[in-house]
Structure formats: C-alpha cells, structure tokens
Design a protein around this motif. Structure first.
Motif, PDB file in Angstrom:
ATOM      1  N   LEU A 187       2.073   2.052  -3.380  1.00  0.00           N
ATOM      2  CA  LEU A 187       1.062   2.617  -4.267  1.00  0.00           C
ATOM      3  C   LEU A 187       0.584   3.980  -3.782  1.00  0.00           C
ATOM      4  O   LEU A 187      -0.310   4.583  -4.364  1.00  0.00           O
ATOM      5  CB  LEU A 187      -0.146   1.673  -4.350  1.00  0.00           C
ATOM      6  CG  LEU A 187       0.133   0.311  -4.991  1.00  0.00           C
ATOM      7  CD1 LEU A 187      -1.047  -0.622  -4.798  1.00  0.00           C
ATOM      8  CD2 LEU A 187       0.449   0.489  -6.465  1.00  0.00           C
ATOM      9  N   SER A 188       1.204   4.440  -2.677  1.00  0.00           N
ATOM     10  CA  SER A 188       0.744   5.685  -2.075  1.00  0.00           C
ATOM     11  C   SER A 188       1.015   6.876  -2.984  1.00  0.00           C
ATOM     12  O   SER A 188       1.922   6.867  -3.813  1.00  0.00           O
ATOM     13  CB  SER A 188       1.456   5.887  -0.741  1.00  0.00           C
ATOM     14  OG  SER A 188       1.305   7.212  -0.313  1.00  0.00           O
ATOM     15  N   SER A 189       0.225   7.937  -2.785  1.00  0.00           N
ATOM     16  CA  SER A 189       0.493   9.165  -3.528  1.00  0.00           C
ATOM     17  C   SER A 189       1.495  10.028  -2.761  1.00  0.00           C
ATOM     18  O   SER A 189       1.962  11.031  -3.261  1.00  0.00           O
ATOM     19  CB  SER A 189      -0.814   9.931  -3.741  1.00  0.00           C
ATOM     20  OG  SER A 189      -1.412  10.163  -2.487  1.00  0.00           O
ATOM     21  N   ILE A 240     -13.040  -0.378  -8.429  1.00  0.00           N
ATOM     22  CA  ILE A 240     -12.918   0.764  -7.514  1.00  0.00           C
ATOM     23  C   ILE A 240     -14.031   1.764  -7.818  1.00  0.00           C
ATOM     24  O   ILE A 240     -14.732   2.239  -6.915  1.00  0.00           O
ATOM     25  CB  ILE A 240     -11.553   1.465  -7.685  1.00  0.00           C
ATOM     26  CG1 ILE A 240     -10.412   0.479  -7.387  1.00  0.00           C
ATOM     27  CG2 ILE A 240     -11.446   2.683  -6.769  1.00  0.00           C
ATOM     28  CD1 ILE A 240      -9.031   1.050  -7.642  1.00  0.00           C
ATOM     29  N   ARG A 296     -16.909   2.920  -5.280  1.00  0.00           N
ATOM     30  CA  ARG A 296     -16.977   4.320  -4.870  1.00  0.00           C
ATOM     31  C   ARG A 296     -18.341   4.909  -5.232  1.00  0.00           C
ATOM     32  O   ARG A 296     -18.915   5.679  -4.451  1.00  0.00           O
ATOM     33  CB  ARG A 296     -15.860   5.124  -5.539  1.00  0.00           C
ATOM     34  CG  ARG A 296     -14.475   4.739  -5.067  1.00  0.00           C
ATOM     35  CD  ARG A 296     -14.168   5.256  -3.669  1.00  0.00           C
ATOM     36  NE  ARG A 296     -13.958   6.686  -3.665  1.00  0.00           N
ATOM     37  CZ  ARG A 296     -14.505   7.512  -2.800  1.00  0.00           C
ATOM     38  NH1 ARG A 296     -15.335   7.037  -1.890  1.00  0.00           N
ATOM     39  NH2 ARG A 296     -14.269   8.814  -2.841  1.00  0.00           N
ATOM     40  N   LEU A 326      -4.554   4.718   2.548  1.00  0.00           N
ATOM     41  CA  LEU A 326      -3.301   4.322   3.178  1.00  0.00           C
ATOM     42  C   LEU A 326      -3.232   4.596   4.663  1.00  0.00           C
ATOM     43  O   LEU A 326      -2.497   3.967   5.382  1.00  0.00           O
ATOM     44  CB  LEU A 326      -2.145   5.057   2.500  1.00  0.00           C
ATOM     45  CG  LEU A 326      -1.609   4.290   1.328  1.00  0.00           C
ATOM     46  CD1 LEU A 326      -0.483   5.061   0.700  1.00  0.00           C
ATOM     47  CD2 LEU A 326      -1.113   2.935   1.816  1.00  0.00           C
ATOM     48  N   PRO A 372     -13.021   5.270   0.473  1.00  0.00           N
ATOM     49  CA  PRO A 372     -11.835   4.665  -0.162  1.00  0.00           C
ATOM     50  C   PRO A 372     -11.255   3.529   0.674  1.00  0.00           C
ATOM     51  O   PRO A 372     -10.859   2.484   0.137  1.00  0.00           O
ATOM     52  CB  PRO A 372     -10.857   5.835  -0.233  1.00  0.00           C
ATOM     53  CG  PRO A 372     -11.698   7.053  -0.193  1.00  0.00           C
ATOM     54  CD  PRO A 372     -12.906   6.711   0.629  1.00  0.00           C
ATOM     55  N   THR A 373     -11.207   3.728   2.009  1.00  0.00           N
ATOM     56  CA  THR A 373     -10.656   2.681   2.869  1.00  0.00           C
ATOM     57  C   THR A 373     -11.486   1.412   2.765  1.00  0.00           C
ATOM     58  O   THR A 373     -10.976   0.312   2.598  1.00  0.00           O
ATOM     59  CB  THR A 373     -10.640   3.141   4.340  1.00  0.00           C
ATOM     60  OG1 THR A 373     -10.097   4.447   4.386  1.00  0.00           O
ATOM     61  CG2 THR A 373      -9.827   2.198   5.204  1.00  0.00           C
ATOM     62  N   GLU A 406      -5.375   9.087  -7.116  1.00  0.00           N
ATOM     63  CA  GLU A 406      -4.356   9.708  -6.284  1.00  0.00           C
ATOM     64  C   GLU A 406      -4.889  10.026  -4.888  1.00  0.00           C
ATOM     65  O   GLU A 406      -4.341   9.587  -3.890  1.00  0.00           O
ATOM     66  CB  GLU A 406      -3.874  11.010  -6.936  1.00  0.00           C
ATOM     67  CG  GLU A 406      -3.002  10.805  -8.148  1.00  0.00           C
ATOM     68  CD  GLU A 406      -1.601  10.377  -7.785  1.00  0.00           C
ATOM     69  OE1 GLU A 406      -0.877   9.941  -8.677  1.00  0.00           O
ATOM     70  OE2 GLU A 406      -1.220  10.457  -6.605  1.00  0.00           O
ATOM     71  N   MET A 461     -10.949  -0.346  -0.442  1.00  0.00           N
ATOM     72  CA  MET A 461      -9.704  -1.097  -0.454  1.00  0.00           C
ATOM     73  C   MET A 461      -9.873  -2.407   0.314  1.00  0.00           C
ATOM     74  O   MET A 461      -9.500  -3.482  -0.172  1.00  0.00           O
ATOM     75  CB  MET A 461      -8.616  -0.231   0.191  1.00  0.00           C
ATOM     76  CG  MET A 461      -7.201  -0.701  -0.076  1.00  0.00           C
ATOM     77  SD  MET A 461      -6.879  -1.025  -1.813  1.00  0.00           S
ATOM     78  CE  MET A 461      -5.383  -0.193  -2.124  1.00  0.00           C
ATOM     79  N   LEU A 471       0.842  -1.206   0.000  1.00  0.00           N
ATOM     80  CA  LEU A 471       0.000   0.000   0.000  1.00  0.00           C
ATOM     81  C   LEU A 471       0.876   1.253   0.000  1.00  0.00           C
ATOM     82  O   LEU A 471       0.564   2.235  -0.669  1.00  0.00           O
ATOM     83  CB  LEU A 471      -0.923  -0.015   1.228  1.00  0.00           C
ATOM     84  CG  LEU A 471      -1.985  -1.108   1.194  1.00  0.00           C
ATOM     85  CD1 LEU A 471      -2.748  -1.168   2.504  1.00  0.00           C
ATOM     86  CD2 LEU A 471      -2.941  -0.887   0.029  1.00  0.00           C
ATOM     87  N   MET A 472       2.000   1.201   0.730  1.00  0.00           N
ATOM     88  CA  MET A 472       2.922   2.329   0.714  1.00  0.00           C
ATOM     89  C   MET A 472       3.489   2.547  -0.683  1.00  0.00           C
ATOM     90  O   MET A 472       3.647   3.660  -1.141  1.00  0.00           O
ATOM     91  CB  MET A 472       4.077   2.092   1.703  1.00  0.00           C
ATOM     92  CG  MET A 472       3.700   2.302   3.155  1.00  0.00           C
ATOM     93  SD  MET A 472       5.005   1.795   4.287  1.00  0.00           S
ATOM     94  CE  MET A 472       6.183   3.134   4.101  1.00  0.00           C
TER      95      MET A 472
END
Lengths: 274, 308
Positions: free
Chosen positions: A82-84, A157, A161, B9, A167-168, B2, A171, A79-80
């Motif tokens: 893929l983080s923004s 997704i 949504r 996260l 979002p959480t 994004e 996921m 997940l990190m």
C-alpha cells in the motif's frame, strides 16, 4: 400437476437419490476389509501416546512458528503493497506472486537445501521450518491483511488524523486493529492451511523426536503395513483444526457484536448530540 | 493518503531487514566440533541420514531406530567416542548428496547401492553389503520372472537402483513410482500393481512376514551397499573403512549380520553372490511360500546366499 405437487415430487426424487447413494456405498464397500485396514486396534494402541506427545505437539509447534513469522512478514508486505513508494509496491507484489504461486514443497526444498548451499550457513531446523512456512504463509496473509486495511472506512483515518494522531499512530492504533477484526476468518483459514503444510517439514529431515503428524503416520503406515495410523493421524489433524474454526467463529461473533454495539452507540450519541 | 502512508510505512520497512538479520543470527549456533581431525556437524554426535523404514537395515522399534545399518554406524560412532544421532529424510536428498553437502548429517547409511552417478555427488566408504534386485508379487500370481512382466504394472521406489534397472530392462511394463518401500509393498499386496521391484534384502524380509506375497525372482545387478560421506571428507571415510575392516576381522561384522539376517554372511567375496544367482531364482518361490518369518528358516538362508 399443480406447481406444489411438482415441487413435492422433485423433492422426493432428491431424497431418493441421496438414500440410494448412501445405500450403494454401504452395500458396495467391503466393511471387513475397511475394518482390517483402517481400524486395527492393536496398531492404533501402539501409536499412543507418541502420536499425541510427539507428533501432534510438533505439528502445533511448527505451525505456531510459521504463523508467527508469516503474520509479521505478511503485515510488513501488506503495508509495502500500500506504500506510495513504487519499488516497495513492486517488491511486495513480486514476493506475493512468487510465493503464492509456488508449491510449498518447493519452498521447503529451497530452504532446506538451497540456503545452506547459497550462504554456506546452517540454520537450526526449527528456524528452517519457521522460514519455509513463514515465507509461504506471509504471501497469503499479506494479501488478506491488505484487503482488511483497505476495507477500513476512510473516515476512520480522517477522524484519527483530525484528532491530531500521527499517521503511524493512526495506522497502529486505529486502522490495523480494525483490519485484523475484518480479516479474522481468512486468517483462521490460513492458520489451518499452515497446519497442514507443516507436514512438509519432512523435507528438512527429522529425528524420531522431531516427527510431525504426517510423517509419523506415514512411517507407521510403512512399518505396520496398516492404514490405521493414517486414520489416527487424520483425526489428530481434525483435533487441531476443528476447534480452531470454533474459536474463530466465537471471536468473530464477539467482535462483530462489539462493533455493532459500538456503532449503534456511536450513532446514538451522534444523533443525541445533534 | 499518499503522503501519510509513506510515513506510516517507515517503521514497517525497517522491520524487514531486522527480521532477516535476527533469523540469520539464530542460524549459526550449532557449529560442529572435530574428533581426531574429523569434523562433525554437531558436537559429540555422529549424525546419520537415512530414510525410514527399510527393514531390516533401519526401522523403528518402539522409540528407537534399529537395524543392520544402525549397528554398523554405531561401531564407527563408538570408535570416535561419540553417540550416533539418526535423521529421517527423503531418499532423494540423501542420494543426491544434498543432505551431506548442506551439513544435515555426517554420514548417509540408507541401504544405499554404490553407483557411478551417486559417486559424483557423494563419497562412498568400502562396500558393507552385497545386494541384487528382487521381484515381489502376490503369492497366487502367475508371474515368474522378467519375461512375464510385459504389459503389466510394476512398482518401483523413487530414486532407487531398482527403478533404474526397471527403466532399462522393462521397456514394455508400466512403471509405477512410489516414495517409500512400504507404499510399494502395500500396493503389491492390494493388487493395484502386478509386481514390485526393490532390493532383495528388504523384499525377502517383507515376504517372510507376509505370506500373501512372495519373492519369485532376482535380477543380479552385482550391487553393493555403501555408507557415504560428503565429497572430500576423506578423514571420515577412511575412519569408516578402518572400522569396517576391523569389524570384519574380529567377527563383530558377522555378529551384526547374523543378528539381522539370521545367518552368517556366506562370504565377503562379492563374486560369490553372482554364482549363487541362477539356482537362487528357482528356489526362491518355494522358499518364500514357506512364509518363514523365522530367522533360522531356509528361506532367509537362501536369501542370504543370493545377497553375498
């Protein structure tokens, strides 16, 4: 010579080579010696039941510990990755390159010797094994899971949504379960690799009751001056890993069928709805 | 994607330090206790690091680890009123001091020779055994000593004084390094290497059990084995010295010695071993060929002379 004849001859030659190779091995090998060295029944009998109750049990225990941490940490790292937030991506990337690139043996030495020196603390041996195996496993598992997450169709997704999921929640309830189904085969692969890497627990020291398969086998080899323990231990590893492959394949099949059925159903309802 | 993934996260990232913390929390549990002012890494136990097997100093017998070193350290444990717990660990991390420094064990007893390099990383108690390096070859081999080894493959054990000795004295031989004593002996047996070098005590023991190999020479290195403790752990070191001295005094040492080597120690004087050396090398071949596993046999007796 016709094409078909030529194919027949070529196939014949291939069979001949195979048979010749097998015969050569049978003739060349010193079977008496092999039997003495690898199939010494007296030595083998002495290994039981300890090899199962202690060595095999510990190997499984250590692997489960390592895999549990590896899976948790691997998921976080994926997940990190893929983080923004760029630093998260960097940290994850560096971690993965680092632990994927190092021999697991060095990681075990670093955990067993390095951590106590660095932090002046002594971890329980089981925790050390968990950390060392987990750190190595996490690097591989992270990449696997990341690939799995990326392989989940984007529409999933969007659909989740648009249903109003956060979002959480998207996921956790939609993406990750599908990702895990996709990465089941490589995850099994990783579990098998960790099973074998658990032999490196040797570097952390052990009492007789803490010996895992490889160390047990090596010590027995040294004590008995016979290769038989190595063979027995090898068979024990296969007892773990081969059923794992079967279970994985069965799960794959089941999930795979489920997916196919659901998708078929979904498309059917959709077309029906239209 | 994004913005979404950033929020996704958050819980995951929070997890990481939590995991790390919980791991650290697991760690601090096994705090040691002290007996008579001697700190022990785990309560009620004298933890010993060793490397198995090193017969007759430490090896597995059924579900137990037994041997000469084990019995000696047992005396110390008994004196402290605790039980001995033995941990099997690579010899490298024993002799480098890493195992003792990181609190894996209180003492290291691994048939370990006292030398200057090791003294820098660990503290040795008084010597408890005199040893020299010996040469193991196949029984039908022509090799008789150091002079015959040029150009041959010679097995040594990693991190041992035998390896060091071979590096210095056998520049023309190809040294093959093995992790364990028994891998070394196995390779001498199967002919993959021409000879093996290790401490005399264990090689005589091995040759006694295996008539297809023989000890043909000894290289007197004046070595002595010592039990080691972490640098600066003088309380424990002195206690070990007291126990050893008392055991030598009242005959318990001799008793243990006889139990594992079949004969009484020839003398507590290290110099004696050096005198016996010359004659020993000549006798050895014949003795070893007798293949005497019998503890009372001449072969183990002559092995004894050289060791002391």
């Amino acid at each position: 010579m016709s094409k078909r004849q030529r194919a027949k001859v070529i196939r014949g030659v291939q069979y001949a080579i195979l048979i010749a190779a097998v015969l050569l091995i049978i003739v060349a090998a010193d079977w008496g010696q092999i039997q003495r060295a690898f199939f010494n029944m007296d030595v083998a009998a002495n290994l039981f039941p300890t090899v199962i109750t202690v060595a095999l049990g510990n190997t499984i225990f250590y692997t489960v510990l390592g895999f549990a941490l590896g899976l948790g940490l691997g998921l976080v790292l994926a997940l990190m990755r893929l983080s923004s937030v760029a630093p998260y991506r960097w940290i994850s990337g560096i971690y993965i390159e680092f632990f994927r690139g190092l021999p697991a043996m060095l990681v075990f030495l670093a955990v067993g010797v390095g951590i106590p020196y660095a932090f002046d603390t002594r971890l329980d041996r089981n925790v050390q094994i968990m950390v060392a195996l987990g750190l190595v496993g996490a690097a591989y598992i992270a990449e696997t899971i990341r690939a799995g997450i990326q392989a989940v169709p984007k529409g999933q997704i969007e659909a989740a949504r648009s249903l109003g999921m956060s979002p959480t929640r998207t996921m956790i309830t939609v993406i990750i379960p599908q990702a895990f189904r996709i990465v089941l085969p490589p995850l099994t692969n990783e579990l098998i690799l960790l099973t074998k890497d658990s032999s490196l627990a040797f570097f952390l020291g052990s009492t007789l009751a803490q010996q895992e398969l490889a160390q047990f086998g090596r010590e027995a080899l040294n004590t008995n001056q016979s290769m038989t323990p190595v063979l027995v231990v090898g068979v024990c590893y296969l007892i773990i890993t081969i059923p794992l492959s079967f279970v994985s394949r069965a799960l794959e099949k089941r999930f795979g069928k489920g997916v196919a059925r659901k998708q078929a159903k979904a498309s059917a309802t959709r077309s029906g709805g239209q | 994607m994004e913005r979404r993934s950033r929020r996704i996260l958050r819980p995951a990232v929070v997890l990481a330090p939590v995991l790390a913390l919980s791991l650290a929390a697991c760690g601090g549990d096994s705090e040691g206790a002290s007996v008579d002012g001697i700190e022990l890494v785990s309560d009620g136990q004298l933890t010993t690091c060793t490397h198995l097997p090193y017969e007759p100093f430490q090896f597995r017998e059924g579900e137990e680890i037994v041997g000469f070193d084990v019995d000696l350290v047992d005396l110390v444990a008994e004196d402290l009123g605790v039980e001995q717990a033995i941990v099997d660990t690579p010899f490298d991390t024993i002799q480098s001091g890493a195992d003792l420094d990181t609190g894996k064990c209180d003492v290291a007893a691994a048939g370990m020779t006292i030398n200057d390099v090791r003294e820098e990383n660990i503290d040795f108690a008084d010597p408890y055994f005199d040893a020299s390096q010996a040469l193991l070859v196949a029984a039908d081999s022509d090799i008789e000593g150091e002079a015959d080894l040029a150009g041959l493959r010679v097995a040594v054990q990693t991190g041992t004084t035998g390896q060091e000795w071979a590096r210095e004295n056998l520049p023309d031989s190809e040294l093959v390094t093995f992790e364990d004593l028994a891998l070394l002996t196995a390779y001498v047996q199967n002919g993959e290497v021409d000879a093996g070098i290790n401490d005399n005590g264990v090689l005589y023991d091995f040759a006694g059990d295996n008539p297809d190999v023989a000890v043909v020479a000894e290289f007197d290195t004046g070595e002595q084995y010592g039990v080691a403790v972490r640098t600066g752990n003088d309380a424990l070191r002195e206690r070990i010295n007291e126990v050893l001295a008392a055991a030598r005094e009242d005959g318990r040492y001799d008793e243990i010695y006889e139990k594992w080597f079949g004969t009484a120690p020839a003398g507590d004087d290290a110099a004696e071993g050096e005198d016996a050396e010359d004659t020993e090398a000549d006798d050895t071949e014949a003795d070893a060929e007798e293949g005497a596993a019998d503890e009372e046999s001449e072969s183990s007796e002559s092995a004894e002379d050289s060791e002391n």
